[in-house]
Scaffold this motif. Structure first.
Motif, short mmCIF file in Angstrom:
data_model
loop_
_atom_site.label_atom_id
_atom_site.label_comp_id
_atom_site.label_asym_id
_atom_site.label_seq_id
_atom_site.Cartn_x
_atom_site.Cartn_y
_atom_site.Cartn_z
N ALA A 476 0.88 -1.13 0.01
CA ALA A 476 0.02 0.01 -0.04
C ALA A 476 0.88 1.29 0.16
CB ALA A 476 -0.93 -0.18 1.14
N LEU A 477 2.03 1.17 0.75
CA LEU A 477 2.74 2.47 0.74
C LEU A 477 3.88 2.62 -0.33
CD1 LEU A 477 3.98 2.36 4.20
CD2 LEU A 477 2.36 3.72 3.34
N LYS A 478 4.27 1.32 -1.12
CA LYS A 478 5.22 1.76 -2.21
C LYS A 478 4.53 1.14 -3.55
CE LYS A 478 9.40 0.54 0.42
NZ LYS A 478 10.42 -0.36 0.86
N GLY A 479 3.85 -0.02 -3.59
CA GLY A 479 3.35 -0.36 -5.00
C GLY A 479 2.22 0.47 -5.38
N HIS A 480 1.11 0.82 -4.55
CA HIS A 480 0.18 1.57 -4.53
C HIS A 480 0.48 2.87 -3.87
CE1 HIS A 480 -2.03 -1.72 -6.49
NE2 HIS A 480 -1.52 -2.31 -5.55
N ALA A 481 0.83 4.08 -4.57
CA ALA A 481 0.94 5.40 -3.96
C ALA A 481 -0.23 5.99 -3.71
CB ALA A 481 1.85 6.19 -5.10
N TRP A 482 -0.24 6.81 -2.70
CA TRP A 482 -1.35 7.52 -2.42
C TRP A 482 -1.84 8.36 -3.47
CZ3 TRP A 482 -4.14 6.65 1.87
CH2 TRP A 482 -5.21 7.54 2.17
N LEU A 483 -2.88 8.25 -4.28
CA LEU A 483 -3.17 9.10 -5.42
C LEU A 483 -3.66 10.42 -4.98
CD1 LEU A 483 -3.48 8.87 -8.52
CD2 LEU A 483 -5.56 8.14 -8.11
N LYS A 484 -3.29 11.69 -5.64
CA LYS A 484 -3.64 12.86 -5.24
C LYS A 484 -4.91 13.02 -5.87
CE LYS A 484 1.03 14.68 -5.38
NZ LYS A 484 2.11 15.66 -6.08
N ASP A 485 -5.81 14.12 -5.35
CA ASP A 485 -6.88 14.35 -5.47
C ASP A 485 -7.17 15.16 -6.84
OD1 ASP A 485 -7.97 13.53 -3.23
OD2 ASP A 485 -8.02 15.71 -2.46
N ASP A 486 -6.01 15.82 -7.42
CA ASP A 486 -6.32 16.37 -8.77
C ASP A 486 -5.82 15.41 -9.83
OD1 ASP A 486 -3.66 16.19 -8.19
OD2 ASP A 486 -3.18 18.40 -8.43
N GLU A 487 -5.60 14.25 -9.69
CA GLU A 487 -5.05 13.25 -10.45
C GLU A 487 -6.16 12.36 -10.93
OE1 GLU A 487 -1.77 10.99 -9.15
OE2 GLU A 487 -0.33 12.69 -9.23
N ALA A 488 -7.27 12.53 -10.03
CA ALA A 488 -8.63 11.69 -10.46
C ALA A 488 -9.76 12.47 -10.56
CB ALA A 488 -8.87 10.72 -9.12
N THR A 489 -10.43 12.10 -11.90
CA THR A 489 -11.67 12.80 -12.26
C THR A 489 -12.69 12.02 -12.07
OG1 THR A 489 -11.26 12.28 -14.43
CG2 THR A 489 -10.41 14.41 -13.58
N GLN A 490 -12.71 10.87 -12.03
CA GLN A 490 -13.94 9.54 -11.87
C GLN A 490 -13.55 8.67 -11.23
OE1 GLN A 490 -14.46 8.72 -15.92
NE2 GLN A 490 -12.62 7.55 -16.05
N CYS A 491 -14.26 7.95 -10.63
CA CYS A 491 -14.23 7.00 -9.79
C CYS A 491 -13.59 5.67 -10.59
CB CYS A 491 -15.72 6.43 -9.26
SG CYS A 491 -15.50 4.97 -8.18
N LYS A 492 -12.51 4.96 -9.77
CA LYS A 492 -11.94 3.95 -10.44
C LYS A 492 -12.74 2.68 -10.76
CE LYS A 492 -7.77 1.40 -10.27
NZ LYS A 492 -6.59 0.92 -9.17
#
Length: 551
Positions: A476-492
């Motif tokens: 969770a800390l390395k492979g999946h980085a904490w995604l920033k709010d401005d990088e997502a415009t729709q639900c994954k």
């Protein structure tokens, strides 16, 4: 060539002067039958023919003034009408006739001087029709143009139709110029006539300039009217555009206010989320540091055990090599003894055969001499066997003793083979353990931060579960980085666009951003002390892992 140019220029000057004086004295419009006018055309034709290149044809050489005169059509667009008329006029078949008709029409238009000047301004085109030194290519041509300007005071009305312009003979009549003009006209009349001619010439020139100015002003007026109409249309379009832009500006102001309010609300929500994420990260970091220290201690212990095993393996390998060398020597000695035993058995069989023969002879009551022979033979054979036994290391043994010795050697060899097999099995097992340790060591070096493979090798089921949790947190800390709010415009997951009503939420396990409906589950994670928000995918995976671990 210079003398000819000078003579032709003098004749042209004289013919123009006579023509102007006679036309002014008559005070009427000239026609084509007027002798001074005919002589003027003849002299002008001689001037245009001077130095003209002859064109070769099947009949012979042909000199025609139509070639250079036809160029005026390209240089002066207003001469297109007279060129077309001269070209299409019926009854004219030669180029010379077309040139003569063109000169008549140009004189009636009072444009002879202008057309000749246009030709002289393009001497590079005239060089195709005239040789070097021709009147049209020298300074006399410019003087000729100046003389032809005076013809603009003459009004001519010439009828070209019906005249045979092709076959007219161009001969200069000098009798017209031999009269003394002083006997007929006084100097006073000459001065008056000159003043009148100058005034008429000035008026005609002024009229021409005024006509050109009027034409230019009319063209400018038309262009201004068109420009004015275009400007009116553009003004109307600009007014409509301004009105529409004002409406759009009002709408944009309203939208800007709405966006500003929504951005403020989003900023507050993001600030709260970031604070919660910061606290979560600190707690996760502390737990990871503790787990890392434990795993590092276990790794050092396993490394020490592996080094001890490697030293034992080296000792076993040395013992194995010594056993292999001893086995080879023992096999060699055994083969030599087997060969010796085979030879002894052969001799023993021979002795047995002799004993049987001796027994049969004893029954037949052999004599003493024969008995002595058999006894010596048996004794000799036995002596040989004993000698061979001594040479092979079986001294003091008879045939039965040799068999017992060979049997004991065979049993000892079998025991050594069994011992060698056990040592080989032990060596294979030690090699397998060494390979496993080497594999575990490579995994521990390449994944120093996780260290879960070494722990899985020796830890219990409970420690395995802890390592899986550690791996999940590290992922969770390395492979999946904490995604920033401005990088997502729709639900994954559902791919729906985020808005004011549909807010963004982080999954505390994978770090991606989901809507509220796709991340409404809560689970306790190894890095969090209390249940936190996770997405549907991570929720199902964690439940499946916990159920498999419990079973």
């Amino acid at each position: 060539m210079a003398i000819e140019r000078s003579n032709l220029l003098s004749m042209l000057k004289l013919s123009i002067r006579v023509l102007i004086q006679s036309s002014m004295s008559l005070g009427r419009t000239l026609d084509s039958e007027y002798p001074p006018l005919q002589q003027f055309f003849v002299v002008l034709e001689h001037c245009l023919k001077h130095g003209l290149k002859a064109k070769k044809s099947f009949i012979g050489h042909n000199k025609s003034i139509w070639g250079p005169l036809e160029l005026v059509e390209k240089l002066c667009p207003e001469s297109v009408n007279i060129a077309t008329s001269a070209r299409d006029m019926p009854g004219i078949k030669t180029g010379l006739g077309r040139g003569r008709a063109w000169l008549h029409l140009a004189l009636m238009q009072k444009k002879v001087a202008d057309y000749m000047k246009a030709l002289l301004d393009h001497k590079d085109l005239l060089s195709e029709f005239y040789d070097s030194g021709a009147l049209m290519l020298e300074e006399e041509g410019s003087v000729m143009v100046g003389l032809l300007v005076g013809l603009n005071v003459i009004d001519a009305n010439l009828c070209i139709k019906g005249e045979d312009l092709d076959s007219q003979v161009a001969v200069i009549d000098f009798s017209l110029y031999l009269k003394d003009p002083a006997s007929n006209e006084t100097p006073k009349d000459d001065s008056k006539m000159t003043a009148i001619l100058d005034q008429k010439h000035y008026i005609e020139e002024l009229n021409r300039h005024l006509s050109g100015t009027v034409t230019d002003l009319q063209a400018k007026m038309d262009s201004l009217e068109k420009t004015n109409s275009k400007l009116v249309e553009e003004l109307t379009a600009a007014t409509d555009r301004i009105n529409s832009l004002r409406e759009e500006q009002e709408q944009l102001k309203k939208e800007n206010e709405t966006i500003l309010q929504s951005s403020q609300r989003k900023e507050e929500a993001v600030l709260q989320d970031s604070q919660a994420e910061l606290e979560t990260y600190k707690q996760t970091r502390q737990g990871l540091d503790e787990m890392y220290n434990v795993v590092w201690k276990q790794y050092k212990e396993e490394k020490r055990i592996r080094q001890e095993l490697e030293r034992e393996l080296e000792l076993q390998v040395g013992m194995k090599q010594e056993i292999e060398v001893a086995m080879k020597l023992l096999e060699k000695d055994t083969h030599e003894k087997q060969d010796t035993l085979a030879a002894l058995r052969l001799q023993l069989d021979q002795v047995k055969t002799l004993n049987v023969q001796m027994f049969h002879k004893a029954q037949v009551q052999i004599d003493e001499h024969d008995y002595d022979f058999v006894f010596r033979t048996y004794t000799h054979t036995y002596t040989q066997i004993a000698h061979l036994s001594n040479s092979c290391g079986f001294s003091g043994l008879g045939p039965l003793g040799l068999e017992n010795e060979l049997r004991s050697e065979r049993e000892q060899r079998q025991n050594l083979q069994k011992t060698l097999q056990r040592e080989q099995d032990n060596s294979t097992e030690l090699r397998t353990q060494l390979q496993q340790l080497q594999g575990l060591h490579s995994v521990s070096i390449s994944q120093t931060h996780t260290q879960h493979n070494l722990c899985r090798f020796h830890l219990s089921q409970r420690s395995k579960l802890k390592m899986e949790d550690f791996k999940e947190v590290n992922k969770a800390l390395k492979g999946h980085a904490w995604l920033k709010d401005d990088e997502a415009t729709q639900c994954k997951q559902c791919q729906k666009e985020f808005s004011i009503s549909r807010r963004k939420h982080h999954c505390r396990n994978c770090g991606d951003i989901y809507c509220n409906s796709c991340s409404s589950n809560e689970l306790a994670l190894p890095s969090y002390p209390r249940p936190v928000r996770v997405c549907d995918v991570c929720h199902s995976l964690l439940l499946q892992r916990s159920s498999s671990t419990g079973s």
